[in-house]
Design a protein around this motif. Structure first.
Motif, PDB file in Angstrom:
ATOM      1  N   ARG A 275       0.827  -1.195   0.000  1.00 40.19           N
ATOM      2  CA  ARG A 275       0.000   0.000   0.000  1.00 40.19           C
ATOM      3  C   ARG A 275       0.875   1.264   0.000  1.00 40.19           C
ATOM      4  NH1 ARG A 275      -5.602   0.825   3.258  1.00 40.19           N
ATOM      5  NH2 ARG A 275      -6.293   2.535   1.974  1.00 40.19           N
ATOM      6  N   GLY A 276       0.591   2.143  -0.929  1.00 42.97           N
ATOM      7  CA  GLY A 276       1.313   3.398  -1.012  1.00 42.97           C
ATOM      8  C   GLY A 276       2.665   3.299  -1.688  1.00 42.97           C
ATOM      9  N   ILE A 277       3.156   2.101  -1.910  1.00 46.27           N
ATOM     10  CA  ILE A 277       4.489   1.928  -2.492  1.00 46.27           C
ATOM     11  C   ILE A 277       4.406   1.335  -3.894  1.00 46.27           C
ATOM     12  CG2 ILE A 277       6.696   0.724  -2.262  1.00 46.27           C
ATOM     13  CD1 ILE A 277       6.350   0.865   0.775  1.00 46.27           C
ATOM     14  N   GLY A 278       3.552   0.325  -4.064  1.00 47.64           N
ATOM     15  CA  GLY A 278       3.441  -0.353  -5.345  1.00 47.64           C
ATOM     16  C   GLY A 278       4.031  -1.752  -5.273  1.00 47.64           C
ATOM     17  N   VAL A 279       4.195  -2.352  -6.433  1.00 47.38           N
ATOM     18  CA  VAL A 279       4.642  -3.745  -6.479  1.00 47.38           C
ATOM     19  C   VAL A 279       6.140  -3.821  -6.175  1.00 47.38           C
ATOM     20  CG1 VAL A 279       4.948  -5.774  -7.952  1.00 47.38           C
ATOM     21  CG2 VAL A 279       2.840  -4.427  -8.093  1.00 47.38           C
ATOM     22  N   ILE A 280       6.493  -4.714  -5.282  1.00 45.39           N
ATOM     23  CA  ILE A 280       7.895  -5.017  -4.997  1.00 45.39           C
ATOM     24  C   ILE A 280       8.121  -6.478  -5.392  1.00 45.39           C
ATOM     25  CG2 ILE A 280       9.691  -5.189  -3.238  1.00 45.39           C
ATOM     26  CD1 ILE A 280       8.219  -3.099  -1.591  1.00 45.39           C
ATOM     27  N   PRO A 281       9.074  -6.730  -6.295  1.00 52.67           N
ATOM     28  CA  PRO A 281       9.290  -8.107  -6.764  1.00 52.67           C
ATOM     29  C   PRO A 281       9.616  -9.068  -5.622  1.00 52.67           C
ATOM     30  CG  PRO A 281      10.517  -6.537  -8.117  1.00 52.67           C
ATOM     31  CD  PRO A 281       9.972  -5.766  -6.954  1.00 52.67           C
ATOM     32  N   GLU A 282       9.017 -10.240  -5.704  1.00 55.73           N
ATOM     33  CA  GLU A 282       9.276 -11.345  -4.767  1.00 55.73           C
ATOM     34  C   GLU A 282       9.136 -10.918  -3.301  1.00 55.73           C
ATOM     35  OE1 GLU A 282      13.004 -13.144  -5.691  1.00 55.73           O
ATOM     36  OE2 GLU A 282      12.314 -13.853  -7.642  1.00 55.73           O
ATOM     37  N   SER A 283       8.237 -10.000  -3.046  1.00 50.54           N
ATOM     38  CA  SER A 283       8.124  -9.451  -1.692  1.00 50.54           C
ATOM     39  C   SER A 283       6.993 -10.056  -0.877  1.00 50.54           C
ATOM     40  CB  SER A 283       7.907  -7.937  -1.763  1.00 50.54           C
ATOM     41  OG  SER A 283       6.632  -7.660  -2.317  1.00 50.54           O
ATOM     42  N   GLY A 284       6.390 -11.126  -1.383  1.00 53.56           N
ATOM     43  CA  GLY A 284       5.299 -11.702  -0.611  1.00 53.56           C
ATOM     44  C   GLY A 284       5.165 -13.191  -0.826  1.00 53.56           C
ATOM     45  N   TRP A 285       4.118 -13.728  -0.226  1.00 49.93           N
ATOM     46  CA  TRP A 285       3.805 -15.138  -0.409  1.00 49.93           C
ATOM     47  C   TRP A 285       2.395 -15.298  -0.936  1.00 49.93           C
ATOM     48  CZ3 TRP A 285       6.521 -14.725   4.579  1.00 49.93           C
ATOM     49  CH2 TRP A 285       7.761 -15.366   4.583  1.00 49.93           C
ATOM     50  N   ARG A 286       2.191 -16.384  -1.681  1.00 49.02           N
ATOM     51  CA  ARG A 286       0.842 -16.849  -2.011  1.00 49.02           C
ATOM     52  C   ARG A 286       0.822 -18.335  -1.700  1.00 49.02           C
ATOM     53  NH1 ARG A 286       1.683 -16.399  -8.474  1.00 49.02           N
ATOM     54  NH2 ARG A 286       3.134 -18.125  -8.690  1.00 49.02           N
ATOM     55  N   LEU A 287      -0.386 -18.891  -1.659  1.00 47.96           N
ATOM     56  CA  LEU A 287      -0.507 -20.325  -1.390  1.00 47.96           C
ATOM     57  C   LEU A 287       0.130 -21.103  -2.535  1.00 47.96           C
ATOM     58  CD1 LEU A 287      -4.130 -20.253   0.005  1.00 47.96           C
ATOM     59  CD2 LEU A 287      -2.128 -21.061   1.266  1.00 47.96           C
ATOM     60  N   SER A 288       0.861 -22.138  -2.205  1.00 48.26           N
ATOM     61  CA  SER A 288       1.473 -22.966  -3.247  1.00 48.26           C
ATOM     62  C   SER A 288       0.387 -23.786  -3.926  1.00 48.26           C
ATOM     63  CB  SER A 288       2.549 -23.873  -2.639  1.00 48.26           C
ATOM     64  OG  SER A 288       1.955 -24.747  -1.704  1.00 48.26           O
ATOM     65  N   ASP A 289       0.721 -24.387  -5.056  1.00 53.04           N
ATOM     66  CA  ASP A 289      -0.278 -25.104  -5.861  1.00 53.04           C
ATOM     67  C   ASP A 289      -1.002 -26.186  -5.048  1.00 53.04           C
ATOM     68  OD1 ASP A 289       0.170 -23.548  -8.026  1.00 53.04           O
ATOM     69  OD2 ASP A 289       1.577 -24.931  -8.993  1.00 53.04           O
ATOM     70  N   ARG A 290      -0.299 -26.831  -4.148  1.00 54.51           N
ATOM     71  CA  ARG A 290      -0.919 -27.913  -3.353  1.00 54.51           C
ATOM     72  C   ARG A 290      -2.069 -27.390  -2.498  1.00 54.51           C
ATOM     73  NH1 ARG A 290       3.091 -30.345   0.462  1.00 54.51           N
ATOM     74  NH2 ARG A 290       1.499 -31.935   0.771  1.00 54.51           N
ATOM     75  N   TYR A 291      -2.020 -26.103  -2.171  1.00 52.36           N
ATOM     76  CA  TYR A 291      -3.031 -25.531  -1.271  1.00 52.36           C
ATOM     77  C   TYR A 291      -3.925 -24.517  -1.979  1.00 52.36           C
ATOM     78  CZ  TYR A 291      -0.336 -27.766   2.406  1.00 52.36           C
ATOM     79  OH  TYR A 291       0.301 -28.697   3.193  1.00 52.36           O
ATOM     80  N   ARG A 292      -3.894 -24.495  -3.299  1.00 51.83           N
ATOM     81  CA  ARG A 292      -4.613 -23.477  -4.055  1.00 51.83           C
ATOM     82  C   ARG A 292      -6.121 -23.516  -3.783  1.00 51.83           C
ATOM     83  NH1 ARG A 292      -2.248 -20.678  -8.078  1.00 51.83           N
ATOM     84  NH2 ARG A 292      -0.513 -20.841  -6.647  1.00 51.83           N
ATOM     85  N   ASP A 293      -6.648 -24.701  -3.437  1.00 51.64           N
ATOM     86  CA  ASP A 293      -8.084 -24.821  -3.128  1.00 51.64           C
ATOM     87  C   ASP A 293      -8.478 -23.970  -1.926  1.00 51.64           C
ATOM     88  OD1 ASP A 293      -8.298 -26.596  -5.146  1.00 51.64           O
ATOM     89  OD2 ASP A 293      -8.455 -28.385  -3.874  1.00 51.64           O
ATOM     90  N   TYR A 294      -7.499 -23.583  -1.124  1.00 50.78           N
ATOM     91  CA  TYR A 294      -7.800 -22.807   0.088  1.00 50.78           C
ATOM     92  C   TYR A 294      -7.613 -21.311  -0.122  1.00 50.78           C
ATOM     93  CZ  TYR A 294      -8.060 -27.276   2.399  1.00 50.78           C
ATOM     94  OH  TYR A 294      -8.439 -28.543   2.748  1.00 50.78           O
TER      95      TYR A 294
END
Lengths: 374, 108
Positions: A275-294
């Motif tokens: 927020r307020g900064i913009g996209v920072i490369p590789e700066s976060g996490w998302r659920l991996s494919d095994r857990y994408r249903d969640y």
């Protein structure tokens, strides 16, 4: 030194301060990364006790503040739907999305609940199999492992009516982004102690070397901050740039390996918007494919929601240390804790809230011209 | 929610195959997951974040930190009523400032 008597050990605080004063010969700008550290600094007037040459710049380490507006809007959209129980930590209730917040959604009839732990949200899902239970998973490396464990448990227990709205962010890429900014004046970092208690210190030597900046892992108690500043200034004056652990009582070099293993299993690194900064490369996490249903974004088809930040809010500059909160035109006028424009004012760990709460209106004008970075 | 709070383990039990503990945070008692610190024992202290024990802490350090958090109002922030806090503009003692007064002070 009017605040010194408030320290737990005033004599030790005085010795640390004397040492810092004796060491400094030139101006230095240090960034404290953690929002908790910012509050300690302002509450105890630590910035006013330090030599004039030592400037503390407040960093982007408030998880509530950096959660992007579009993610708040996705949360509001999901929380408004019938049949949904939306669970969140309490400090997200008043964070403004576009036009409203979770507190308002509850007033409009949405089933918004505050939980202490993500496992509480999972328990609610077990108790309400006829409802979809969504947990708002925000936060840094300290908060991500509990949320990872909760998704792991949901899968293990076969709970299908639970999902996570993921907005997790990582500290080292934020440090990288601060250093790469053309406006950057930061010469050293006080790294966030509790993040390091999970992740260890292994991500920092390369950063310190590449940008030639000292990085000192620091706790959040007043004496911790003074010790972090003392060690940082000592390195700067000597022309050194190493990683030091000044919070060894809570941070082991390897961090918490069980938590790191769970993070690696449940999440994968992704680009994230701050927020307020913009996209920072590789700066976060998302659920991996095994857990994408969640993944609640997919389950509720809100991936398409895109939102623009209000132009009047300059929290991005505050988060990057380019602007002190009270230098913003909106501070205290169109932006107050009762009616915040941005999350840095509403969050208990935000720099704007700290300045407002502790009446820090008489801070010497920042020694910089504010200008946004891309 | 960024800060972790030290607490003392009162009891440990298995629940749904998960190692859980009852933990005392200076008078407030909560359920805490020990999966990330499985060798923690009754009577020991750990720093706990959103219901998960993350690192062991010695007693002296834990008690000092708890006292500091109580002094700063952080325990109330962590364990108080979040709806009441949200209704009161995040629970801060704003002293009834008229909006705008502060900004005028700031720019004087």
């Amino acid at each position: 030194m009017k605040y010194l008597e408030e320290f737990q050990d005033p004599e030790l605080a005085r010795r640390l301060l004397d040492d810092i004063h004796a060491t400094v010969t030139r101006p230095w700008a240090l960034m404290e990364v953690c929002g908790g550290q910012t509050h300690t600094i302002i509450r105890h007037g630590i910035d006013q006790l330090l030599p004039e040459q030592v400037e503390l710049i407040h960093g982007p380490g408030c998880p509530v503040c950096v959660t992007p507006l579009e993610m708040i809007d996705k949360a509001l959209e999901i929380a408004s739907r019938p049949g949904v129980i939306f669970c969140s930590f309490g400090d997200m209730l008043r964070v403004p999305g576009t036009g409203r917040d979770l507190f308002t959604v509850r007033g409009e009839g949405g089933d918004v609940r505050v939980v202490y732990s993500p496992l509480d949200a999972l328990r609610i899902a077990q108790q309400h199999p006829d409802k979809e239970v969504v947990f708002f998973g925000i936060g840094f490396e300290t908060t991500a492992p509990p949320n990872a464990m909760t998704v792991y448990q949901a899968r293990k227990l076969g709970i299908r009516n639970f999902s996570l709205l993921v907005s997790h962010v990582r500290v080292p890429p934020a440090i990288e982004a601060v250093m790469r900014s053309p406006s950057c004046r930061v010469q050293a970092f006080l790294a966030a102690g509790h993040v390091c208690s999970v992740m260890g210190v292994g991500e920092y030597p390369e950063l310190a070397e590449r940008h030639r900046v000292p990085i000192v892992v620091t706790g959040f108690e007043p004496l911790d901050i003074l010790e972090g500043v003392r060690r940082t200034v000592r390195q700067l004056e000597r022309g050194e740039h190493t990683v030091e652990n000044a919070y060894a009582r809570a941070v082991r070099p390897e961090g918490n390996q069980a938590a790191r293993a769970m993070l690696a299993d449940v999440f994968e690194v992704t680009d994230r918007s701050w927020r307020g900064i913009g996209v920072i490369p590789e700066s976060g996490w998302r659920l991996s494919d095994r857990y994408r249903d969640y993944d609640a974004e997919h389950r509720f088809s809100v991936t398409g929601i895109k939102t623009l930040e209000p132009a009047a809010c300059r929290s991005g500059e505050v988060l990057q240390g380019l602007l002190k909160p009270h230098q913003c035109e909106a501070f205290g006028t169109t932006c107050t804790p009762r009616s915040p424009l941005g999350a840095t004012m509403v969050s208990s760990e935000g720099a704007c809230a700290a300045y407002y709460l502790y009446r820090r209106l008489d801070v010497a004008p920042a020694r910089l011209e504010a200008s946004p970075v891309g | 929610m960024c800060l972790a709070v030290p607490g003392r383990v009162l009891e440990i039990e298995e629940r749904d195959g998960t190692r859980m503990a009852t933990v005392d945070f200076g008078g407030v008692v909560k359920e805490v997951c020990l999966e990330y610190l499985p060798d923690l024992r009754v009577g020991e202290y750990a720093i706990v974040h959103v219901g998960f024990a993350l690192q062991r802490l010695d007693e002296q350090e834990a008690l000092r930190t708890l006292a500091l958090f109580a002094d700063l109002g952080m325990l109330q922030e962590e364990f108080g009523d979040p709806w009441e806090a949200a209704a009161n503009a995040n629970g801060y003692p704003w002293h009834g400032d008229a909006d705008g007064e502060l900004a005028r002070e700031a720019r004087q």
